[in-house]
Design a protein around this motif. Structure first.
Motif, mmCIF file in Angstrom:
data_model
loop_
_atom_site.group_PDB
_atom_site.id
_atom_site.type_symbol
_atom_site.label_atom_id
_atom_site.label_comp_id
_atom_site.label_asym_id
_atom_site.label_seq_id
_atom_site.Cartn_x
_atom_site.Cartn_y
_atom_site.Cartn_z
ATOM 1 N N PHE A 439 0.962 -1.209 0.042
ATOM 2 C CA PHE A 439 -0.007 -0.050 0.017
ATOM 3 C C PHE A 439 1.009 1.182 0.006
ATOM 4 N N ALA A 440 1.996 1.238 0.825
ATOM 5 C CA ALA A 440 2.858 2.579 0.975
ATOM 6 C C ALA A 440 3.505 2.516 -0.483
ATOM 7 N N ASP A 441 3.933 1.375 -0.906
ATOM 8 C CA ASP A 441 4.635 1.692 -2.313
ATOM 9 C C ASP A 441 3.829 2.363 -3.269
ATOM 10 N N VAL A 446 2.339 6.946 -6.624
ATOM 11 C CA VAL A 446 0.996 8.125 -7.354
ATOM 12 C C VAL A 446 1.313 9.621 -6.711
ATOM 13 N N SER A 447 2.592 9.646 -6.142
ATOM 14 C CA SER A 447 2.966 11.008 -5.172
ATOM 15 C C SER A 447 2.071 11.173 -4.195
ATOM 16 N N GLY A 448 1.513 10.103 -3.508
ATOM 17 C CA GLY A 448 0.617 10.485 -2.564
ATOM 18 C C GLY A 448 -0.668 10.995 -2.643
ATOM 19 N N GLU A 449 -1.090 10.929 -3.975
ATOM 20 C CA GLU A 449 -2.238 11.630 -4.148
ATOM 21 C C GLU A 449 -2.945 10.713 -5.147
ATOM 22 N N PRO A 450 -3.666 9.719 -4.533
ATOM 23 C CA PRO A 450 -4.375 8.645 -5.410
ATOM 24 C C PRO A 450 -5.946 9.328 -5.635
ATOM 25 N N ASN A 451 -6.174 8.631 -6.747
ATOM 26 C CA ASN A 451 -7.664 9.083 -7.255
ATOM 27 C C ASN A 451 -8.753 8.269 -6.419
ATOM 28 N N SER A 452 -9.839 8.793 -6.310
ATOM 29 C CA SER A 452 -11.094 8.021 -5.708
ATOM 30 C C SER A 452 -12.148 7.848 -6.670
#
Length: 513
Positions: A439-441, A446-452
């Protein structure tokens, strides 16, 4: 869903012919032994499988308004903690009991830098370093040596939009803080308003409720209110009558099993279909589309209205803590009330929290709020809760820790059972994508900005000529909406929004062809 209960992730009752025993008239005697709860998913203390998994994620632990001129005692994941903001503005989250002799730092004095224990005057920094030991004059070297030999347990913490977040795992495994869609997709003029609601039960049954998109048709329906004792609900007071219609649900794993898209289709009228997608994210985050949608106007790709973590306090208590998005961008009907969103209050759904009728507090101070009774049956409003129960009553009445072995699920429970299965795979490491390191990888990738996948949509799709075709249309719409959102996952911001809306328009047209 076509999934059957035999395929759902639920332990079976041990011993005997469970089905036969349940079918005996007046056969309570044969069902009076209560199995143990499911420790793998419900217990979150240090060293437990779920506790160790959860400690590898960032969690909100309290609201910023709880940090005053005195320390705030907290219990999170079974650990006794103290949170404070020192004179320099830094936030500390430390183990409550002083490493020297065990006195609680909740009685400590906040310093310009750190916090001082009331018992012997040791001062600890926000990272746990001992800054001062009050040895007698002339023993400074010995004091310095002693200070270097101890360290108070501490967790990294920061404030964001009125919430205090902490990371309680190994420092060398700290993941990025997930900035969902770069600060949670708040439109101009909207804002993230923090809130925190205590729940007298295990964390998982609170999280289960977020994935249970079917319960509003019964629990929140005005027609079920007894004797005129009306429960002010989201859907009858500020929402649409269509929310009382049983939704056609599709539950689709997303992001390689790190989350679940819960897509529910409801018919508003003969000309419009309301399709709401809620996004459940491991281990305890839920992202909700607009809760007050009446479906009167076409709407495509409306975004977050509630962002909520279910944080374990201990195994028999938890809290819902997060943000309500307030403002004209999301609240197109203007029915939200910012003054009612905060500590132990919320602006919708009477019965959502332990304290009913929060409007009686008005503009409050934290210390003015009445205590929450430890026994919900001793509350002053217990009778009112019996007439018109809300989420709070339904959730906590499942026992302090719900017993999964006694459940008899139907297909509309498939969402919460799918989420439990995903949790189990993550905890056991059988899905490398959803285990903590995977999950952390992903977050770093995604540069810490995942899409929802969270979205609210009202499509101009006419009612089909037959019931069979109408059902097929609802299910196709739900599946294709989630597929389009999945296709857009490599895009960001305005480019993603345009792609999704264009594809949604084309999808809508395909139903008219």
């Amino acid at each position: 869903m076509t999934q059957t209960s035999e395929k759902l992730d639920t332990p079976r009752t041990a011993g005997g012919n469970a089905v036969a025993r349940k079918l005996i008239p007046y056969g309570g005697y044969y069902a009076n032994r209560i199995p143990d709860h499911d420790p793998e998913l419900t217990e979150t203390g240090a060293g437990t499988p779920m506790g160790e998994y959860m400690r590898r994620f960032w969690h909100p632990v309290c609201m910023s308004l709880e940090l005053t001129d005195t320390p705030r005692f907290l219990k999170i994941l079974g650990e006794e903690l103290v949170a404070f903001r020192d004179g320099s503005g830094r936030v500390g989250v430390l183990h409550a009991h002083c490493v020297h002799r065990g006195a609680s730092l909740e009685y400590g004095a906040i310093q310009e830098r750190g916090i001082k224990c009331c018992y012997h005057g040791m001062v600890f920094d926000v990272d746990g370093a001992c800054l001062h030991v009050p040895f007698p004059k002339g023993e400074e070297k010995e004091a310095e040596k002693y200070a270097c030999s101890i360290r108070q347990g501490a967790y990294k913490a920061f404030e964001r939009n009125g919430l205090v977040f902490a990371y309680m795992g190994p420092p060398d495994e700290e993941p990025p803080f997930p900035e969902w869609e770069a600060d949670f997709t708040v439109l101009p003029g909207d804002e993230l308003v923090p809130y925190s609601n205590f729940q007298h039960c295990n964390w998982l049954q609170v999280q289960d409720n977020a994935a249970d998109n079917f319960h509003p048709t019964a629990l929140h329906a005005a027609r079920n209110v007894v004797g005129g004792n009306y429960q002010g609900t989201t859907f009858d007071e500020v929402g649409a009558a269509s929310m009382e219609v049983a939704p056609d649900m599709q539950f689709i794993p997303v992001h390689q099993g790190r989350g679940l898209a819960c897509a529910g289709a409801r018919r508003v009228d003969k000309d419009k279909l309301f399709l709401r997608v809620q996004h459940q994210v491991l281990p305890n985050l839920s992202l909700h589309a607009y809760t007050s949608e009446d479906g009167s106007e076409k709407k495509l790709f409306s975004r977050f209205h509630i962002i909520r973590w279910t944080v374990p306090v201990d195994d028999e208590n938890s809290k819902m803590i997060g943000w309500r998005v307030m403002g004209p961008g999301i609240d197109t009907r203007g029915v939200g009330d910012k003054s009612m969103v905060g500590y132990e209050t919320i602006d919708f759904l009477e019965g959502q929290v332990a304290m009913r009728r929060p409007e009686r507090f008005g503009k409050y101070k934290l210390e003015d709020l009445p205590p929450i009774p430890p026994n919900h049956r001793e509350r002053h409003d217990y009778k009112a809760a019996q007439y018109a129960p809300g989420d709070y009553e339904a959730i906590i009445s499942q026992r302090p820790i719900a017993v999964h072995a006694l459940e008899n699920p139907t297909k509309f429970d498939a969402g919460l059972f799918a989420f439990r299965k995903m949790l189990r795979e993550a905890v056991r490491g059988t899905n490398v994508s959803s285990e903590a390191r995977g999950f952390a990888d992903w977050l770093r990738a995604v540069s810490g900005e995942p899409n929802s996948f969270c979205s609210g949509n009202v499509f101009a799709i006419p009612e089909a000529a037959t019931v069979e075709q109408e059902v097929a249309n609802r299910r196709r719409l739900a599946r294709e909406v989630v597929a389009i959102l999945n296709e857009s996952d490599s895009l960001k911001g305005a480019a993603r929004a345009k792609f999704v809306r264009d594809r949604f328009e084309a999808l809508e047209q395909s139903f008219r062809a």
